[in-house]
Enzyme design. Structure first.
Site, PDB file in Angstrom:
ATOM      1  N   HIS A   1      15.688   2.078  14.202  1.00 21.83           N
ATOM      2  CA  HIS A   1      16.692   1.033  14.292  1.00 21.83           C
ATOM      3  C   HIS A   1      18.085   1.612  14.527  1.00 21.83           C
ATOM      4  CE1 HIS A   1      13.826  -1.675  11.750  1.00 21.83           C
ATOM      5  NE2 HIS A   1      13.426  -1.525  13.001  1.00 21.83           N
ATOM      6  N   LEU A   2      18.853   0.914  15.350  1.00 18.85           N
ATOM      7  CA  LEU A   2      20.124   1.463  15.819  1.00 18.85           C
ATOM      8  C   LEU A   2      21.119   1.725  14.693  1.00 18.85           C
ATOM      9  CD1 LEU A   2      22.028   2.298  18.093  1.00 18.85           C
ATOM     10  CD2 LEU A   2      22.679  -0.118  18.335  1.00 18.85           C
TER      11      LEU A   2
ATOM     12  N   ASP B   1      -3.716  -3.258  -0.138  1.00 20.49           N
ATOM     13  CA  ASP B   1      -3.238  -3.893   1.088  1.00 20.49           C
ATOM     14  C   ASP B   1      -4.154  -5.028   1.490  1.00 20.49           C
ATOM     15  OD1 ASP B   1      -5.397  -2.823   2.558  1.00 20.49           O
ATOM     16  OD2 ASP B   1      -4.244  -1.042   3.093  1.00 20.49           O
TER      17      ASP B   1
ATOM     18  N   GLY C   1       6.472   1.510   2.117  1.00 21.44           N
ATOM     19  CA  GLY C   1       7.329   1.024   1.042  1.00 21.44           C
ATOM     20  C   GLY C   1       7.685   2.105   0.037  1.00 21.44           C
TER      21      GLY C   1
ATOM     22  N   ASN D   1       0.818  -1.223   0.000  1.00 25.39           N
ATOM     23  CA  ASN D   1       0.000   0.000   0.000  1.00 25.39           C
ATOM     24  C   ASN D   1       0.849   1.270   0.000  1.00 25.39           C
ATOM     25  OD1 ASN D   1       0.913   0.231   2.634  1.00 25.39           O
ATOM     26  ND2 ASN D   1      -1.077  -0.169   3.585  1.00 25.39           N
TER      27      ASN D   1
ATOM     28  N   ARG E   1      22.223  -7.127  21.286  1.00 25.99           N
ATOM     29  CA  ARG E   1      21.149  -7.541  20.392  1.00 25.99           C
ATOM     30  C   ARG E   1      21.702  -8.377  19.236  1.00 25.99           C
ATOM     31  NH1 ARG E   1      18.916  -6.310  24.253  1.00 25.99           N
ATOM     32  NH2 ARG E   1      17.183  -4.836  24.575  1.00 25.99           N
TER      33      ARG E   1
ATOM     34  N   PHE F   1      15.230 -10.889  15.087  1.00 27.52           N
ATOM     35  CA  PHE F   1      15.247  -9.589  15.745  1.00 27.52           C
ATOM     36  C   PHE F   1      15.629  -8.490  14.766  1.00 27.52           C
ATOM     37  CE2 PHE F   1      15.668 -12.023  19.797  1.00 27.52           C
ATOM     38  CZ  PHE F   1      14.574 -11.468  20.437  1.00 27.52           C
ATOM     39  N   ASN F   2      16.896  -8.092  14.768  1.00 28.84           N
ATOM     40  CA  ASN F   2      17.328  -6.902  14.034  1.00 28.84           C
ATOM     41  C   ASN F   2      17.926  -7.255  12.683  1.00 28.84           C
ATOM     42  OD1 ASN F   2      16.906  -4.861  16.250  1.00 28.84           O
ATOM     43  ND2 ASN F   2      18.287  -6.285  17.282  1.00 28.84           N
TER      44      ASN F   2
ATOM     45  N   TYR G   1       2.643  -5.293  19.138  1.00 30.82           N
ATOM     46  CA  TYR G   1       3.304  -5.747  17.916  1.00 30.82           C
ATOM     47  C   TYR G   1       3.641  -7.228  18.023  1.00 30.82           C
ATOM     48  CZ  TYR G   1       7.154  -6.754  14.744  1.00 30.82           C
ATOM     49  OH  TYR G   1       7.978  -7.356  13.826  1.00 30.82           O
TER      50      TYR G   1
END
Length: 325
Positions: free
Chosen positions: A186-187, A51, A36, A32, A218, A168-169, A140
């Site tokens: 995000h780190l 979507d 993105g 949608n 992490r 995870f990351n 989430y």
């Protein structure tokens, strides 16, 4: 194969689409475009701008005949999910139910789902195993766990071949495709934004954890390795069975390690500001990949943190304005 990639214009979905196209598959992306980017999708890929909350459009698309679906379409901001849980359950759970209805109606029998290790919450042991208790601490993670459970029942009742991948990351880049979120949480991209002068500093939340350098640890996985795992999982999916695999790097990296590695890779000083811990942040989160390595033969080909950061930095350097569409 003819494949539908939901969320295929997002960070992970677009890398997945790129790998599928390079392997010679016919790919349709459904997105949608709230998160993105059109530029992240190869020109030869068909795009359906819709979507999963439009069930009729889903059924129309899947009626064209597909081998299966790789499902990445989801809302994924933990903090936002806490303030808007209804939005996350509607998009992530109801949207997936609509997808399953459309697949069932059109005889599409294979699905790989982009799940999350957030379903485990604060784990009892490290590394986290697939058998670890699932106790998500935010909507989430709760919404993703609900989908995992739904897939299990769908497989048992209707013969779906389904795989959930929990991780995870994600980091790194793949050619012209990189990580770009708004807002960015995000780190690694935050650290690289500081290196590029797009922000003054990066925060270190907590320096008194029971870890070697006092900062949280992490798990990180390269986006190309992650996408490749989805392809392998799709190929091994079995009718009437829902299988869950954790995807991890085999070790974790601390916040200080990420920042120091980024300093070496970029040659930039990167100002870091030490702050108090964030409520609910565990000291260590690392997932075990032993099961997926044993059963499917998947192993990360780019496990080094420096490689992930270098790839992400190179993309940022060649795309200083990110995507323009």
């Amino acid at each position: 194969m003819k494949l539908l990639v939901t969320g295929g214009a997002g960070y992970i979905g677009s890398v997945m689409t790129k790998q599928l196209v390079e392997a010679g598959h016919e790919v349709t992306v459904m997105d949608n475009f709230t998160k993105g980017h059109h530029q992240a999708v190869q020109s030869q890929v068909r795009i359906v701008e819709s979507d999963l909350l439009d069930p009729q459009r889903l059924k129309e698309v899947l009626s064209e005949g597909y081998t299966g679906v790789l499902h990445f379409a989801a809302l994924s901001l933990v903090g936002e999910s806490v303030t808007q849980p209804e939005r996350y359950y509607r998009n992530n759970v109801v949207g997936t139910l609509n997808l399953l209805d459309a697949m069932r109606e059109n005889g599409v029998k294979r699905l790989v789902f982009s799940s999350t290790a957030a379903v485990y919450g604060a784990p009892e042991g490290i590394p986290i195993l697939e058998t670890s208790p699932t106790r998500p601490t935010n909507p989430y993670g709760g919404s993703k766990l609900a989908v995992d459970q739904m897939l299990g029942f769908e497989a048992e009742a209707h013969g779906l071949a389904a795989v959930s991948l929990r991780y995870f990351n994600v980091a790194g880049a793949s050619g012209d495709i990189g990580e770009l979120h708004n807002p960015e949480t995000h780190l690694i991209p935050l650290v690289l934004q500081a290196a590029a002068g797009k922000r003054e500093s990066v925060q270190i939340y907590g320096t008194d954890y029971a870890t070697p350098d006092g900062t949280a640890i992490r798990d990180y996985i390269h986006v190309e390795d992650l996408a490749r795992a989805h392809t392998i999982a799709f190929e091994h999916a079995q009718a009437g069975r829902h299988t869950i695999y954790n995807l991890g790097n085999g070790k974790g990296f601390s916040v200080r390690e990420v920042i120091e590695t980024a300093r070496r890779v970029t040659g930039k000083p990167i100002k870091a500001i030490e702050s108090e811990r964030r409520v609910g942040d565990p000291p260590v989160l690392v997932a075990s990949s032993e099961k997926v390595q044993r059963e499917l033969g998947w192993q990360p080909q780019k496990p080094e943190l420096s490689t992930m950061i270098a790839d992400a930095w190179n993309w940022m350097q060649t795309h200083p304005q990110g995507y323009t569409s």
